[in-house]
Design an enzyme around this catalytic site. Sequence first.
Site, PDB file in Angstrom:
ATOM      1  N   ASP A   1       0.857  -1.186   0.000  1.00 25.76           N
ATOM      2  CA  ASP A   1       0.000   0.000   0.000  1.00 25.76           C
ATOM      3  C   ASP A   1       0.891   1.233   0.000  1.00 25.76           C
ATOM      4  O   ASP A   1       1.898   1.288   0.696  1.00 25.76           O
ATOM      5  CB  ASP A   1      -1.009  -0.001   1.153  1.00 25.76           C
ATOM      6  CG  ASP A   1      -0.375  -0.055   2.529  1.00 25.76           C
ATOM      7  OD1 ASP A   1      -0.063   1.022   3.069  1.00 25.76           O
ATOM      8  OD2 ASP A   1      -0.202  -1.163   3.062  1.00 25.76           O
TER       9      ASP A   1
ATOM     10  N   GLU B   1      -7.324   5.963  11.697  1.00 23.84           N
ATOM     11  CA  GLU B   1      -6.259   5.849  12.680  1.00 23.84           C
ATOM     12  C   GLU B   1      -6.541   6.710  13.898  1.00 23.84           C
ATOM     13  O   GLU B   1      -7.578   7.352  13.999  1.00 23.84           O
ATOM     14  CB  GLU B   1      -4.930   6.228  12.026  1.00 23.84           C
ATOM     15  CG  GLU B   1      -4.658   5.405  10.775  1.00 23.84           C
ATOM     16  CD  GLU B   1      -3.269   5.618  10.226  1.00 23.84           C
ATOM     17  OE1 GLU B   1      -2.389   6.096  10.960  1.00 23.84           O
ATOM     18  OE2 GLU B   1      -3.068   5.288   9.040  1.00 23.84           O
TER      19      GLU B   1
ATOM     20  N   ASP C   1      -9.293   3.919   6.058  1.00 21.68           N
ATOM     21  CA  ASP C   1      -8.129   3.925   6.949  1.00 21.68           C
ATOM     22  C   ASP C   1      -8.420   4.903   8.075  1.00 21.68           C
ATOM     23  O   ASP C   1      -8.302   6.106   7.911  1.00 21.68           O
ATOM     24  CB  ASP C   1      -6.895   4.348   6.148  1.00 21.68           C
ATOM     25  CG  ASP C   1      -5.649   4.474   7.011  1.00 21.68           C
ATOM     26  OD1 ASP C   1      -5.677   4.010   8.155  1.00 21.68           O
ATOM     27  OD2 ASP C   1      -4.660   5.036   6.514  1.00 21.68           O
TER      28      ASP C   1
END
Length: 229
Positions: free
Chosen positions: A32, A123, A121
Amino acid sequence: MRSVLTLILAAAAAIASPVGELAKRSQPKGIDVSSYQPNVNWAKVKSSGVSFAFIKATEGTTYKSSTFSSQYTGATKAGLIRGAYHFARPSSSSGAAQAKYFLAHGGGWSADGITLPGVLDIEYGPSGHTCYDKSHSAMVAWIKDFSNTYHAHTKRYPSTSRNSSITRSASFASTNPLWIARYASSIGALPAGWKYTTFWQYANHGSNPGDQNVFNGDSAGLKRLAKGS
């Protein structure tokens, strides 16, 4: 992608048992990347044995990666199965707004056999604020807002990252299989709700650009995941 615990939609039939050290060597490998890796030699990546790639497309509702288009095109021309990921900013706008922004700027999905469903994603927040100053229930609601909006447009569910540590909720396991980031020789314990992982991000560097990943299945399973069968 930076150090991440992420989920990604996968067909249950495409997934095998949890990945171990031996499987890491033999199962489909991936990377990625983002603008931190602006000049990927995709032909070299392909020749090294990489089968798939996730590429950062967007962040919040204002950022579009300047390298997404060239990276996505490069991966496609090299013959990789590829997909896009969105870096969440839950404190700046709703999950639905960010899902729509992601979809409008590279995060879509089609049943062409080479496009992986999009990844969320999510976080830790800035300055160590684990939940972007939101309660756990508010974070669960935000992730569901993103996930349901993405599903409404694509009929596939995206990821919800760091679900275990941010929301402590297992409610996504039935729809959003796991992409786990754990930099060790084995995965270890999985978050509540998941019995196996779909992708394992096992290192943040290696012989190929970006983070190093492995798919928990075989090449045929990876293609089925991309095709949506």
